[in-house]
Design an enzyme around this catalytic site. Sequence first.
Site, PDB file in Angstrom:
ATOM      1  N   CYS A  57       4.584  10.788 -30.405  1.00  0.00           N
ATOM      2  CA  CYS A  57       4.518   9.433 -30.970  1.00  0.00           C
ATOM      3  C   CYS A  57       4.115   8.391 -29.932  1.00  0.00           C
ATOM      4  O   CYS A  57       3.849   7.239 -30.273  1.00  0.00           O
ATOM      5  CB  CYS A  57       5.864   9.063 -31.598  1.00  0.00           C
ATOM      6  SG  CYS A  57       7.224   8.985 -30.413  1.00  0.00           S
ATOM      7  N   HIS A  94      18.221  -4.099 -25.996  1.00  0.00           N
ATOM      8  CA  HIS A  94      17.422  -3.346 -26.967  1.00  0.00           C
ATOM      9  C   HIS A  94      16.779  -2.143 -26.289  1.00  0.00           C
ATOM     10  O   HIS A  94      16.181  -2.270 -25.222  1.00  0.00           O
ATOM     11  CB  HIS A  94      16.338  -4.248 -27.558  1.00  0.00           C
ATOM     12  CG  HIS A  94      15.369  -3.530 -28.442  1.00  0.00           C
ATOM     13  ND1 HIS A  94      15.694  -3.144 -29.733  1.00  0.00           N
ATOM     14  CD2 HIS A  94      14.097  -3.117 -28.239  1.00  0.00           C
ATOM     15  CE1 HIS A  94      14.645  -2.537 -30.268  1.00  0.00           C
ATOM     16  NE2 HIS A  94      13.662  -2.508 -29.386  1.00  0.00           N
ATOM     17  N   HIS A  97      14.374   2.600 -31.363  1.00  0.00           N
ATOM     18  CA  HIS A  97      14.856   2.912 -32.710  1.00  0.00           C
ATOM     19  C   HIS A  97      15.193   4.393 -32.781  1.00  0.00           C
ATOM     20  O   HIS A  97      14.750   5.187 -31.954  1.00  0.00           O
ATOM     21  CB  HIS A  97      13.790   2.582 -33.760  1.00  0.00           C
ATOM     22  CG  HIS A  97      13.578   1.109 -33.930  1.00  0.00           C
ATOM     23  ND1 HIS A  97      12.743   0.384 -33.097  1.00  0.00           N
ATOM     24  CD2 HIS A  97      14.095   0.208 -34.817  1.00  0.00           C
ATOM     25  CE1 HIS A  97      12.758  -0.890 -33.472  1.00  0.00           C
ATOM     26  NE2 HIS A  97      13.573  -1.019 -34.508  1.00  0.00           N
ATOM     27  N   ASP A 101      13.783  12.214 -38.150  1.00  0.00           N
ATOM     28  CA  ASP A 101      12.753  13.263 -38.210  1.00  0.00           C
ATOM     29  C   ASP A 101      12.662  14.035 -36.888  1.00  0.00           C
ATOM     30  O   ASP A 101      11.591  14.501 -36.504  1.00  0.00           O
ATOM     31  CB  ASP A 101      11.395  12.645 -38.571  1.00  0.00           C
ATOM     32  CG  ASP A 101      10.967  11.550 -37.581  1.00  0.00           C
ATOM     33  OD1 ASP A 101      11.648  11.377 -36.544  1.00  0.00           O
ATOM     34  OD2 ASP A 101       9.962  10.876 -37.839  1.00  0.00           O
ATOM     35  N   ARG A 109      15.469  11.602 -33.847  1.00  0.00           N
ATOM     36  CA  ARG A 109      14.481  11.262 -32.817  1.00  0.00           C
ATOM     37  C   ARG A 109      14.802   9.866 -32.297  1.00  0.00           C
ATOM     38  O   ARG A 109      14.544   8.873 -32.968  1.00  0.00           O
ATOM     39  CB  ARG A 109      13.063  11.299 -33.401  1.00  0.00           C
ATOM     40  CG  ARG A 109      11.991  10.736 -32.454  1.00  0.00           C
ATOM     41  CD  ARG A 109      10.581  10.983 -32.976  1.00  0.00           C
ATOM     42  NE  ARG A 109      10.355  10.388 -34.278  1.00  0.00           N
ATOM     43  CZ  ARG A 109       9.724   9.226 -34.493  1.00  0.00           C
ATOM     44  NH1 ARG A 109       9.277   8.507 -33.478  1.00  0.00           N
ATOM     45  NH2 ARG A 109       9.560   8.768 -35.725  1.00  0.00           N
ATOM     46  N   CYS A 111      13.773   7.075 -30.160  1.00  0.00           N
ATOM     47  CA  CYS A 111      12.461   6.660 -29.688  1.00  0.00           C
ATOM     48  C   CYS A 111      12.668   5.463 -28.757  1.00  0.00           C
ATOM     49  O   CYS A 111      13.107   4.409 -29.192  1.00  0.00           O
ATOM     50  CB  CYS A 111      11.636   6.301 -30.920  1.00  0.00           C
ATOM     51  SG  CYS A 111       9.945   5.890 -30.590  1.00  0.00           S
TER      52      CYS A 111
END
Length: 130
Positions: A57, A94, A97, A101, A109, A111
């Site tokens: 990704c 932060h 996310h 999946d 996952r 990310c």
Amino acid sequence: MKKLNELTQEQLRICINSGTEKPFTGKFLNENRIGTYRCVRCHNPLFRSDTKFDAGCGWPSFYETISKNSLRYIDDYSLGRHRTEIRCGNCDAHMGHVFPDGPAPTGLRFCLNSVALNFKWDETGENIDG
Ligand SMILES: [Zn+2]
């Protein structure tokens, strides 16, 4: 823990203003050394390198956190759809996310933005900011 004025412009944009780094640009996307990924601001341990995987990704991805309290989870309805934002469980920076999946055993996952991470390399103890 780093004060706001000790963070770089990019760390402020991502960790404080919930920004996202461009895909396939982060320092840790192809990092394969053995060590611990931590919050760049407070060094809270988040992920071990053996839970990192290539999700394709464009961002460093992990399937499991070090502990249940490593991260805080927040519903995010920006972009017109539901996502789950992840923040540092200690300092609320932060991180990225989490999506449902990912691979076994968790199916998750996580990310991450490389910029939000610090990598501590086991072999030397070297600390590398993303
Ligand atoms: Zn933190």
